[in-house]
Design a protein around this motif. Structure first.
Motif, PDB file in Angstrom:
ATOM      1  N   LYS A 256      -7.221  19.110  -0.111  1.00 28.57           N
ATOM      2  CA  LYS A 256      -7.819  20.466   0.480  1.00 28.57           C
ATOM      3  C   LYS A 256      -7.424  20.603   1.916  1.00 28.57           C
ATOM      4  CE  LYS A 256     -11.577  20.306  -2.928  1.00 28.57           C
ATOM      5  NZ  LYS A 256     -12.952  20.243  -3.048  1.00 28.57           N
TER       6      LYS A 256
ATOM      7  N   ILE B 192     -17.281  23.832  -1.290  1.00 31.95           N
ATOM      8  CA  ILE B 192     -17.035  25.164  -1.422  1.00 31.95           C
ATOM      9  C   ILE B 192     -18.181  26.428  -2.162  1.00 31.95           C
ATOM     10  CG2 ILE B 192     -14.985  26.741  -2.120  1.00 31.95           C
ATOM     11  CD1 ILE B 192     -13.291  24.372  -1.032  1.00 31.95           C
ATOM     12  N   THR B 193     -18.393  25.931  -3.250  1.00 34.52           N
ATOM     13  CA  THR B 193     -19.596  26.446  -3.995  1.00 34.52           C
ATOM     14  C   THR B 193     -20.892  26.391  -4.006  1.00 34.52           C
ATOM     15  OG1 THR B 193     -19.039  25.084  -5.882  1.00 34.52           O
ATOM     16  CG2 THR B 193     -17.439  27.147  -5.918  1.00 34.52           C
TER      17      THR B 193
ATOM     18  N   LEU C 144      -7.337  24.185   3.406  1.00 39.86           N
ATOM     19  CA  LEU C 144      -8.772  24.757   2.821  1.00 39.86           C
ATOM     20  C   LEU C 144      -9.736  23.853   3.460  1.00 39.86           C
ATOM     21  CD1 LEU C 144      -7.838  25.015  -0.843  1.00 39.86           C
ATOM     22  CD2 LEU C 144      -7.686  26.816   0.985  1.00 39.86           C
ATOM     23  N   GLY C 145     -10.973  24.473   3.623  1.00 45.43           N
ATOM     24  CA  GLY C 145     -12.174  23.741   4.357  1.00 45.43           C
ATOM     25  C   GLY C 145     -12.096  23.486   5.594  1.00 45.43           C
TER      26      GLY C 145
END
Ligand SMILES: NC(=O)c1ccc[n+]([C@@H]2O[C@H](COP(=O)([O-])OP(=O)(O)OC[C@H]3O[C@@H](n4cnc5c(N)ncnc54)[C@H](OP(=O)(O)O)[C@@H]3O)[C@@H](O)[C@H]2O)c1
Length: 317
Positions: free
Chosen positions: A48, A242-243, A53-54
């Motif tokens: 990721k 992320i969720t 991302l992140g």
């Protein structure tokens, strides 16, 4: 001077953007040791971050080129001043430089000695590199959920890097363990002591009845759908960050105790995990060991989200 191949992210994006550089061998500073790395474990966070991302990507975006890698095993080849925890030639492993420093995808890396554990002689350096981040995530998720003997625990993604360790710890804690996986992993997950559930079947959770604890390693709608078998007061630990807020919000609406988590490196826990491997209580599943020269393929494989257990980079030669 021998060279030090290291893998770097110079720009975020596809796996093909990973580069192998020839760097100098670093010198250990005070309290550090220099490790000749044998194996580096790959985790979804590496993939990721490489994709941009992140928060590890956010925090390192002005720090490129950056070498990923939090899981290493290898041999101590040099000691910094005042470093006395290990001797030269000791086999060590650790969950290093988390979250910002990373650096494990290198043939040589300097690491503060307090981030490392001694690898018992009866354990190979492969499982030692596979267990740090995933094993500690599994242990910490189950601790956070406060599982009790006799409870029913559902683990989503029981065949993955974190999942296969979580299943084994939960079974050893005498809980009744159910774990989801694809059809091809059903017998593997059963071999770990869980009742395996094929998530491709629409009614795969129906046989479960009520569950005390959900360890969610998938996140998003899959986690929300699995809440159908929880009851008010059940505990849910959702591991994908992320969720996490979406999942916890939905849990709260249903009276479920929802918790997110971020794994924290803990050397004592690492030593305990190595002890459990040594005693045979935990079997570490390694799907593939890939030469560091083929890191692009290894990242692509992890990116599919379908690896059984762990994928390692062989950093030697
Ligand atoms: N918060 C933290 O501190 C933290 C720490 C570690 C990991 N994580 C996150 O936790 C997640 C799991 O990590 P990991 O290392 O275990 O990942 P992983 O090894 O890449 O997981 C792969 C496994 O996921 C299974 N899987 C994929 N889709 C599934 C689904 N819908 N239902 C059930 N199983 C499914 C696959 O099994 P099949 O092939 O059988 O489908 C495969 O065995 C990742 O999102 C990771 O980023 C967070």
């Amino acid at each position: 001077m021998p060279s030090n191949a290291k893998i770097v992210i110079s720009q975020f994006g596809e796996a093909e953007l990973l580069e192998i550089l020839d760097a100098d061998i670093p010198s250990p500073q005070s309290g550090e040791v220099l490790i000749k790395v044998s194996y580096a474990g790959i985790n979804p966070i590496d993939v990721k971050t490489r994709a941009g991302l992140g928060w590890a990507a956010q925090h390192n975006k002005n720090n490129l080129p950056w070498t990923p890698g939090y899981d290493v095993s290898g041999v101590v080849v040099k000691q910094g001043e005042g470093s006395k925890k290990f001797n030269l030639n000791d086999m060590v492993a650790g969950f290093i430089g988390f979250p910002l420093r990373g650096g494990g995808y290198s043939q040589y890396v300097c690491v503060p000695e307090n981030e490392l554990a001694l690898v018992p002689e009866d354990i190979s350096l492969k499982p030692a590199a596979a267990i740090p981040l995933a094993g500690q995530t599994a242990a910490q998720a189950l601790e956070k959920a406060q599982i009790q003997s006799g409870e029913t625990v559902l683990i989503l993604a029981g065949a993955g890097g974190v999942g296969h360790i979580a299943v084994q710890i939960a079974v050893a804690a005498k809980t009744k363990v159910f774990a989801s996986c694809s059809e091809s992993n059903l017998s593997y997950v059963e071999s770990l002591g869980a009742t395996a559930l094929d998530y491709s079947k629409p009614d795969y959770l129906q046989q479960l009845g009520s569950v005390d604890v959900l360890i969610d390693l998938v996140g998003g709608q899959t986690a929300i759908d699995a809440m159908a078998c929880l009851h008010p007061g059940s505990r849910l630990v959702t591991v994908p960050t992320i969720t996490a807020s979406q999942v916890c919000e939905e849990a709260s609406k249903r009276g479920i105790i929802g918790m997110g988590m971020l794994v924290e490196p803990d050397v004592t826990q690492m030593e305990e995990l190595l002890g459990l491997i040594s005693s045979g209580m935990i079997k570490v599943q390694i799907e593939q060991v890939v030469s560091y020269q083929n890191v692009v393929d290894a990242h692509k494989k992890v990116e599919t989200g379908r690896a059984r257990g762990k994928i390692l980079l062989d950093m030697q030669g």
